[in-house]
Each structure stands twice: as structure tokens, then as C-alpha cells.
Scaffold this motif. Structure first.
Motif, mmCIF file in Angstrom:
data_model
loop_
_atom_site.group_PDB
_atom_site.id
_atom_site.type_symbol
_atom_site.label_atom_id
_atom_site.label_comp_id
_atom_site.label_asym_id
_atom_site.label_seq_id
_atom_site.Cartn_x
_atom_site.Cartn_y
_atom_site.Cartn_z
ATOM 1 N N LYS A 386 5.039 -17.476 60.796
ATOM 2 C CA LYS A 386 4.837 -17.899 59.406
ATOM 3 C C LYS A 386 3.350 -18.108 59.102
ATOM 4 O O LYS A 386 2.864 -17.732 58.019
ATOM 5 C CB LYS A 386 5.617 -19.188 59.132
ATOM 6 N N GLU A 387 2.638 -18.712 60.032
ATOM 7 C CA GLU A 387 1.199 -18.935 59.841
ATOM 8 C C GLU A 387 0.458 -17.607 59.674
ATOM 9 O O GLU A 387 -0.454 -17.489 58.847
ATOM 10 C CB GLU A 387 0.638 -19.707 61.028
ATOM 11 N N TYR A 388 0.861 -16.619 60.460
ATOM 12 C CA TYR A 388 0.238 -15.294 60.366
ATOM 13 C C TYR A 388 0.435 -14.698 58.969
ATOM 14 O O TYR A 388 -0.503 -14.152 58.367
ATOM 15 C CB TYR A 388 0.846 -14.373 61.421
ATOM 16 N N VAL A 389 1.652 -14.827 58.428
ATOM 17 C CA VAL A 389 1.941 -14.270 57.103
ATOM 18 C C VAL A 389 1.155 -15.019 56.029
ATOM 19 O O VAL A 389 0.629 -14.406 55.087
ATOM 20 C CB VAL A 389 3.454 -14.324 56.815
ATOM 21 N N ARG A 390 1.032 -16.325 56.169
ATOM 22 C CA ARG A 390 0.265 -17.104 55.187
ATOM 23 C C ARG A 390 -1.206 -16.670 55.164
ATOM 24 O O ARG A 390 -1.831 -16.617 54.091
ATOM 25 C CB ARG A 390 0.379 -18.596 55.499
ATOM 26 N N GLU A 391 -1.747 -16.379 56.344
ATOM 27 C CA GLU A 391 -3.129 -15.885 56.407
ATOM 28 C C GLU A 391 -3.261 -14.545 55.714
ATOM 29 O O GLU A 391 -4.243 -14.291 55.006
ATOM 30 C CB GLU A 391 -3.588 -15.788 57.862
ATOM 31 N N ILE A 406 10.044 -9.742 60.911
ATOM 32 C CA ILE A 406 10.250 -10.951 60.115
ATOM 33 C C ILE A 406 9.040 -11.238 59.241
ATOM 34 O O ILE A 406 9.161 -11.836 58.164
ATOM 35 C CB ILE A 406 10.574 -12.152 61.035
ATOM 36 N N GLU A 407 7.850 -10.774 59.650
ATOM 37 C CA GLU A 407 6.646 -10.953 58.836
ATOM 38 C C GLU A 407 6.775 -10.221 57.503
ATOM 39 O O GLU A 407 6.360 -10.728 56.456
ATOM 40 C CB GLU A 407 5.409 -10.465 59.586
ATOM 41 N N SER A 408 7.390 -9.043 57.555
ATOM 42 C CA SER A 408 7.608 -8.287 56.334
ATOM 43 C C SER A 408 8.574 -9.031 55.400
ATOM 44 O O SER A 408 8.352 -9.112 54.187
ATOM 45 C CB SER A 408 8.170 -6.905 56.665
ATOM 46 N N TYR A 409 9.603 -9.585 55.968
ATOM 47 C CA TYR A 409 10.580 -10.354 55.181
ATOM 48 C C TYR A 409 9.922 -11.573 54.539
ATOM 49 O O TYR A 409 10.129 -11.857 53.350
ATOM 50 C CB TYR A 409 11.741 -10.778 56.087
ATOM 51 N N LEU A 410 9.136 -12.307 55.322
ATOM 52 C CA LEU A 410 8.477 -13.509 54.805
ATOM 53 C C LEU A 410 7.522 -13.163 53.669
ATOM 54 O O LEU A 410 7.460 -13.874 52.654
ATOM 55 C CB LEU A 410 7.731 -14.220 55.933
ATOM 56 N N TRP A 411 6.750 -12.083 53.820
ATOM 57 C CA TRP A 411 5.843 -11.647 52.743
ATOM 58 C C TRP A 411 6.651 -11.381 51.466
ATOM 59 O O TRP A 411 6.264 -11.804 50.369
ATOM 60 C CB TRP A 411 5.089 -10.388 53.155
#
Length: 419
Positions: A386-391, A406-411
């Protein structure tokens, strides 16, 4: 107070084991468990359901790439809905499923054996490193140990206790297994082979016919999906038969595939590669001891347990593709049952040091299984994902759609979905 503890000591002991097992699996889960391909796929599907789409095809199998049933997605829906699509909420469902697994293992073992054995089996289940790590993952495979042991218990009730009314329950749970894992293909043959021991076959047949709707009802989403799409499960299954099934039975290949059918011995006992053959030594010893078993109940149990290993061994001998250890997760608890049976036979020898040696062995086993699990160090868990996506969002660096990331989903849910 003393009377209360004396009356409920087994329940209290089980609750303590449950708490330890859940701690080992889920304490600081967001920091130690990342979300991989399966969890990302689940997140996208659940989001689609919440957005109003009716999803009929479940997770894709590793073997043949056809679809299981979609029940896991729908079980996730309330958790995602109330958390505003936060994928971390999948862990809450997984916690509930793990509590179910623990209760199923304890209750079934108590019914078949006794309370002491139930506590022992539950303790090994709670502390085993392999089971801790695979239970920690939130995916459709999570309920397999609990559902499998309930199916085994149902078969036991039918065969040994002549409780034919358990056939609808077994049929219902076997149909449910279609939504959990590909290994469901072995269950009908295991059940039919078990029913060979049934004396009143007419009564069993009648109950079996009555039970069929409870089995086939679980196929409805897959059938509807096949009708709606040209590339449905039937086509994928036909491709699987062409691509993966070998021509005929070959004894040498059967011996090769025995490793797959008995691999849970390696996983439960953590046998090193140099002693991987140990699973066959234990299994052969088990079968030899059963030959001289005089107690009817133990002989029937031995036969029923054996089928859960021998039928997959035979089935896999026709399969030319790759496998993974969790393909046999459904007989993991039965591995512990085999160890319990052999341990009881050793104790009957009445060799005094045996109790001390077994106590030392199991204490050492639990120590080495859990020594790396008590302290939960930060790794690349979901929190860091999650921290990576926020950055990336801060940098306005878009993450493109990827079903398995999951990074794609979070974005997508944080940036592109409407508030």
C-alpha cells in the motif's frame, strides 16, 4: 472455580491451542503477508460483484486452467463492502475460515477417537509451520482442511456407523469442494470406493440418489457460465484432457507420481530432501501394521484413510503436468491421524522410556516448527504494498491494469474509481 476448570478443561485447552494457532497465523498479518496473484484476482472479482456484475466463473485452476465455482468471491463480498474495497479485509474472512478449520479438526477427531487425541491433533495442526504458512494465505484453498475432514467424517459415519442419512451431507460438501480446489476430482472415486464396505447397499443407493441434487446444485454457476461463453469450462476441460493426460497406465510413472500423493508427509514432518523417502517408510509401516490389526473400527479407519492417498496416486499417474504440494492439502490432517495410530501402537509395547522419548520428540518438533514464527518481523507485506502505491500516486505515476497485481487494484480503487 476448580470445578469449572475440571468440567471444561478440554474446551479450555482447545481454546488455548486455537489462540496459539491464530496468533502464529495472523498476528501482524499486514506486515508479514503480501498479496500475490490469487489475492489480486479475487479483489478485482469482488469489486465487480459489488459494482453490480454477476460473476459466475470462479478461480482458475493451476491444472488445465479451467474455472472452479465462484463461492469464494461471494464470501468475500461483505468484507470488501464494509471496508470500502480494502483488500486487507480478505484476511478477516480467512481468520473465520481458519477458526472453522480448527473446530472441524477438533470435533471430528474427538468423535472418531477421543478428547486427548483431539487435543494432540489440534496442537500439531496449530504449530505445524507448513500449515501455518499456507493457512495464512487468503484464497479459495483456505477452507480445504476443514471441509475435507468433514467429508471424511461423513464417510466414516456412513460406513462404520451405518448412518446413511450422512450421504446428503457428504454430497453437499463434495459439491462445495468444487468451489475450493481441483482435487475435488478424486472425491467421487474415494467416496464410491469407501461405500464398498457398506452392507445395506440398496439403502445406500437410495440415499445416494436422493443426495445427487445437493451435489449438482454447486455446478449451476459453471453451467450457466458455459452456456454464456464459447470458451467455457467444457472446452477448457477437453483441452486439458488432450494436453495433460498421458496415454494409458504406466507402472514406472505410477511409482514416480507416488511422491505427489504422499507429499503431505514431507510437508507436515518437514522432512529434508535427503530423507524425503521417509514418507514411504511411514506409509509402508502403517499399511503393514493395518494387516495385523484386529479391532474392526481401526481396520475400517485404516481402509478409509488409505483411499485418500492411493486414489490420488493412481489418478496422478495419468497426469503429465506439474503439481504443487497444496494439491494434496485435503489429506494433511489424515497424515496426523496416521502418526497418531502408529504412536498408539508403539505405546502399547509398554516400554517405559517410550513415553519420555515421544514427549521429547514432540516438544522438539513443536519448538523447531514454531521458533521462527513467534516474532513477526516486517517483510514485504500488504502494508508495504500500500505504501508503494501511495508513493506512485504522489508522483502521479500511473499503474496500469494487471489482474495479478494488487498494486494495480489499489491504484484503481484509490484513483480511478468514483468516490
Amino acid at each position: 472455580m476448580k470445578n469449572f476448570f475440571d468440567k471444561h478443561k478440554y474446551l479450555i485447552a482447545f481454546m488455548l491451542i486455537l489462540l496459539v494457532g491464530m496468533y502464529l497465523r495472523f498476528y501482524r498479518i499486514g506486515y508479514v503477508q503480501s498479496f500475490g496473484w490469487d489475492q489480486a484476482r479475487d479483489a478485482w472479482k469482488v469489486r465487480d460483484i459489488i459494482k453490480g456484475y454477476f460473476v459466475l466463473n470462479g478461480p482458475r485452476t493451476g491444472i488445465g486452467h479451467f474455472h472452479l465455482g465462484p463461492i469464494w468471491y461471494y464470501l468475500l463480498v461483505p468484507f470488501y463492502y464494509f471496508s470500502k474495497l480494502d483488500p486487507f479485509s480478505a484476511n478477516y474472512l480467512n481468520m473465520i475460515v481458519n477458526v472453522f478449520n480448527f473446530i472441524a479438526v477438533f470435533v471430528v477427531t474427538k468423535k472418531i477417537y477421543d478428547k486427548n487425541v483431539a487435543l494432540f491433533v489440534s496442537l500439531i495442526y496449530a504449530a505445524n509451520k507448513y500449515l501455518v504458512e499456507i493457512n495464512r494465505t487468503s484464497w479459495n484453498v483456505s477452507p480445504v482442511p476443514g471441509v475435507a475432514i468433514l467429508i471424511f467424517y461423513g464417510i466414516y459415519k456412513i460406513v462404520y456407523e451405518k448412518k446413511y442419512q450422512w450421504l446428503p451431507i457428504v454430497a453437499f460438501l463434495t459439491g462445495l469442494f468444487l468451489h475450493l480446489h481441483f482435487s475435488v476430482v478424486f472425491l467421487p472415486l474415494i467416496i464410491l470406493s469407501s461405500l464398498i464396505l457398506v452392507k445395506d447397499k440398496k439403502k445406500a443407493l437410495l440415499w445416494g440418489i436422493i443426495s445427487l441434487p445437493l451435489f449438482f446444485v454447486w455446478f449451476i454457476p459453471n453451467i450457466v457460465y458455459d452456456i454464456q461463453t464459447k470458451n467455457g469450462n467444457l472446452n477448457l476441460f477437453n483441452n486439458f484432457l488432450k494436453d495433460y493426460l498421458i496415454d494409458g497406465f504406466h507402472f514406472r510413472f505410477f511409482l514416480y507420481r507416488l511422491h505427489d500423493a504422499f507429499i503431505q508427509f514431507n510437508m507436515i514432518l518437514r522432512l529434508p530432501k535427503e530423507f524425503a523417502f521417509g514418507k514411504f517408510i511411514i506409509s509402508i509401516l502403517y499399511f503393514l501394521v493395518l494387516l495385523f490389526e484386529k479391532e474392526k473400527k481401526q481396520k475400517i479407519l485404516g481402509y478409509l484413510i488409505s483411499l485418500w492417498f492411493l486414489i490420488p496416486a493412481f489418478g496422478y499417474s495419468f497426469y503429465g503436468g506439474t503439481t504443487s504440494e497444496y494439491y494434496m492439502l485435503f489429506n494433511s490432517v489424515l497424515v496426523i491421524y496416521i502418526l497418531v495410530y502408529l504412536q498408539k501402537k508403539i505405546l502399547k509395547l509398554k516400554f517405559k522410556p517410550t513415553i519420555y522419548l515421544l514427549t521429547i520428540f514432540w516438544l522438539g518438533f513443536i519448538y523447531f516448527q514454531t521458533k521462527d514464527l513467534w516474532i513477526k518481523k516486517d517483510t514485504d507485506g500488504l502494508v508495504k504494498q500500500k505504501e508503494y502505491v501511495r508513493e506512485r500516486i504522489k508522483q502521479n505515476d500511473k499503474i496500469e491494469f494487471d489482474e495479478g497485481k494488487i498494486e494495480s487494484y489499489l491504484w484503481h480503487i484509490w484513483v480511478e474509481d468514483p468516490p
